[in-house]
Design an enzyme around this catalytic site. Structure first.
Site, short mmCIF file in Angstrom:
data_model
loop_
_atom_site.label_atom_id
_atom_site.label_comp_id
_atom_site.label_asym_id
_atom_site.label_seq_id
_atom_site.Cartn_x
_atom_site.Cartn_y
_atom_site.Cartn_z
N GLY A 14 0.82 -1.22 0.00
CA GLY A 14 0.00 0.00 0.00
C GLY A 14 0.84 1.25 0.00
O GLY A 14 0.56 2.22 0.72
N VAL A 66 -2.94 -7.50 -1.08
CA VAL A 66 -2.46 -8.28 0.06
C VAL A 66 -3.39 -9.42 0.47
O VAL A 66 -2.96 -10.34 1.17
CB VAL A 66 -2.17 -7.38 1.29
CG1 VAL A 66 -1.11 -6.35 0.97
CG2 VAL A 66 -3.43 -6.74 1.84
N TYR A 158 -11.85 -2.64 12.59
CA TYR A 158 -10.50 -2.10 12.35
C TYR A 158 -9.65 -2.25 13.62
O TYR A 158 -8.52 -2.76 13.56
CB TYR A 158 -10.63 -0.63 11.95
CG TYR A 158 -9.31 0.10 11.75
CD1 TYR A 158 -8.62 0.01 10.55
CD2 TYR A 158 -8.78 0.89 12.76
CE1 TYR A 158 -7.42 0.69 10.37
CE2 TYR A 158 -7.58 1.57 12.58
CZ TYR A 158 -6.91 1.47 11.39
OH TYR A 158 -5.72 2.14 11.22
N ALA A 160 -10.09 -4.27 16.11
CA ALA A 160 -9.86 -5.69 16.39
C ALA A 160 -8.74 -6.23 15.49
O ALA A 160 -7.87 -6.98 15.93
CB ALA A 160 -11.15 -6.48 16.18
N LYS A 162 -6.32 -4.58 14.11
CA LYS A 162 -5.02 -3.99 14.46
C LYS A 162 -4.48 -4.55 15.78
O LYS A 162 -3.27 -4.63 15.98
CB LYS A 162 -5.14 -2.46 14.52
CG LYS A 162 -5.42 -1.81 13.16
CD LYS A 162 -4.28 -2.02 12.17
CE LYS A 162 -4.46 -1.19 10.90
NZ LYS A 162 -3.32 -1.32 9.98
N1 LIG Z 1 -3.82 7.78 8.81
C1 LIG Z 1 -3.96 7.46 10.06
O1 LIG Z 1 -4.40 8.30 10.90
C2 LIG Z 1 -3.58 6.10 10.56
C3 LIG Z 1 -3.59 5.88 11.94
C4 LIG Z 1 -3.24 4.63 12.44
C5 LIG Z 1 -2.86 3.62 11.57
N2 LIG Z 1 -2.86 3.86 10.23
C6 LIG Z 1 -2.46 2.74 9.36
O2 LIG Z 1 -1.44 3.15 8.48
C7 LIG Z 1 -1.53 2.40 7.26
C8 LIG Z 1 -1.55 3.36 6.07
O3 LIG Z 1 -2.69 4.20 6.22
P1 LIG Z 1 -2.89 5.55 5.40
O4 LIG Z 1 -3.46 6.52 6.36
O5 LIG Z 1 -1.67 5.88 4.62
O6 LIG Z 1 -4.10 5.07 4.47
P2 LIG Z 1 -4.48 5.35 2.94
O7 LIG Z 1 -3.99 6.66 2.48
O8 LIG Z 1 -5.94 5.06 2.86
O9 LIG Z 1 -3.66 4.19 2.21
C9 LIG Z 1 -4.00 2.86 2.41
C10 LIG Z 1 -3.23 2.04 1.42
O10 LIG Z 1 -3.56 0.64 1.64
C11 LIG Z 1 -3.88 0.10 0.37
N3 LIG Z 1 -4.74 -1.08 0.40
C12 LIG Z 1 -6.00 -1.23 0.87
N4 LIG Z 1 -6.44 -2.47 0.63
C13 LIG Z 1 -5.42 -3.14 0.01
C14 LIG Z 1 -5.25 -4.45 -0.47
N5 LIG Z 1 -6.23 -5.37 -0.39
N6 LIG Z 1 -4.06 -4.78 -1.02
C15 LIG Z 1 -3.07 -3.87 -1.12
N7 LIG Z 1 -3.18 -2.60 -0.72
C16 LIG Z 1 -4.35 -2.25 -0.14
C17 LIG Z 1 -4.56 1.24 -0.38
O11 LIG Z 1 -4.63 0.96 -1.76
P3 LIG Z 1 -6.06 0.94 -2.56
O12 LIG Z 1 -6.29 2.35 -2.99
O13 LIG Z 1 -5.81 0.01 -3.69
O14 LIG Z 1 -7.12 0.46 -1.59
C18 LIG Z 1 -3.58 2.36 -0.02
O15 LIG Z 1 -2.45 2.30 -0.83
C19 LIG Z 1 -2.79 1.54 7.38
O16 LIG Z 1 -2.47 0.24 7.79
C20 LIG Z 1 -3.59 2.25 8.45
O17 LIG Z 1 -4.46 1.39 9.11
C21 LIG Z 1 -3.21 5.07 9.70
#
Ligand SMILES: NC(=O)c1ccc[n+]([C@@H]2O[C@H](COP(=O)([O-])OP(=O)(O)OC[C@H]3O[C@@H](n4cnc5c(N)ncnc54)[C@H](OP(=O)(O)O)[C@@H]3O)[C@@H](O)[C@H]2O)c1
Length: 255
Positions: A14, A66, A158, A160, A162
């Site tokens: 991602g 994934v 989500y 759960a 994580k």
């Molecule tokens: N932003 C926050 O506040 C925050 C806080 C805590 C944890 N996180 C964690 O940090 C990580 C990145 O989050 P982000 O904020 O950067 O989110 P984001 O901008 O929404 O990016 C999520 C990424 O995951 C990819 N993804 C989703 N389903 C997928 C799949 N089946 N196979 C491969 N890729 C997939 C998306 O691609 P598609 O467009 O193809 O779906 C995208 O590239 C995540 O694990 C999130 O839970 C974020």
């Protein structure tokens, strides 16, 4: 430009945008060869790879869904073929949907668990032989969330998933320490990305800024620096750990 990861190859899931793109960029800047995993975001991944290679860094975009075992295996094989090995896996891809608990669709529950837990499981399993070969340079970094530690009232599946990812992290850390690799999680707080923008209203953001002890929303670069610390020699004696990068929420604000 730092070369502390010279000779290492990394795969980040991602990584076409958001936190994953920040991590991919930071690892490449530190000298790693980086496979930028993307599912739908081919343009973003290829633009990032072109950006990095234009400055003399080593990166390439790799398709990676994934939840699909064949796609996972193909992405790992493509990384190893391109870079001659694989030393660092960052399980970053994630899915969050905010729905009242009473309204959660079981399909959405399953999809959340599939992206956030099955995906890291499949990737960890697929990289195992390569990380074992990497010995003391082998690293798995799982991007969890503060919701995985505290629960989450607005996105229960989500949270759960994580929490389970933290458990997976600790299990693999225990299982494979003898092979030299480290396995850690990062638990971000609120980080400014598309995921955050999609689920947090401006009012909630203002409240969060008031509540977070450091009174700021984090940036993808904050998580990227933490990932670099764990990926490089600096993290050699850290395993089974959950690193909070959340502006101090865990020390007691009201979120
Ligand atoms: N932003 C926050 O506040 C925050 C806080 C805590 C944890 N996180 C964690 O940090 C990580 C990145 O989050 P982000 O904020 O950067 O989110 P984001 O901008 O929404 O990016 C999520 C990424 O995951 C990819 N993804 C989703 N389903 C997928 C799949 N089946 N196979 C491969 N890729 C997939 C998306 O691609 P598609 O467009 O193809 O779906 C995208 O590239 C995540 O694990 C999130 O839970 C974020």
């Amino acid at each position: 430009m730092s070369t502390i990861l010279a000779g290492s190859a990394a795969l980040v899931s991602g990584a076409d945008r958001g936190i994953g793109a920040g991590i991919a960029r930071r690892l490449a800047e530190a000298g790693a060869s980086v496979a930028i995993g993307y599912r739908r975001g081919r343009d973003g991944a290829e633009t990032l790879a072109a950006d990095l290679t234009a400055t003399g860094l080593s990166a390439r975009a790799v398709p990676l869904d994934v939840v699909d075992r064949a796609s996972v295996q193909a992405a790992v094989a493509a990384t190893v073929e391109a870079f001659g090995g694989l030393h660092i896996l960052v399980n970053n891809a994630g899915y969050l949907n905010r729905v009242d608990f009473a309204e959660i669709d079981p399909e959405d529950w399953d999809h959340t668990l599939a992206v956030n837990l099955r995906g890291p499981f499949l990737l960890c399993q697929a990289v195992l032989p390569h990380l074992k070969a990497a010995g003391r340079r082998g690293r798995i970094i799982n991007i969890s969330s503060m919701g995985g530690q505290f629960g989450g009232t607005k996105a229960v599946p989500y949270a759960a998933s994580k929490a389970a990812l933290i458990s997976l992290t600790k299990s693999l850390a225990r299982l494979y320490a003898g092979d030299g690799m480290t396995v850690n999680a990062i638990a971000p707080g609120l980080i400014r990305t598309e995921m955050m923008a999609a689920v947090v209203t401006p009012e909630e953001e203002a409240q969060a800024i008031a509540d977070v002890p450091l009174h700021e929303i984090g940036l993808p670069g904050d998580i990227a620096e933490a990932a670099l610390y764990l990926a490089a020699e600096s993290g050699r004696y850290v395993t089974g750990h959950v690193l909070n990068v959340n502006g101090g929420i865990h020390i007691g604000a009201g979120m």
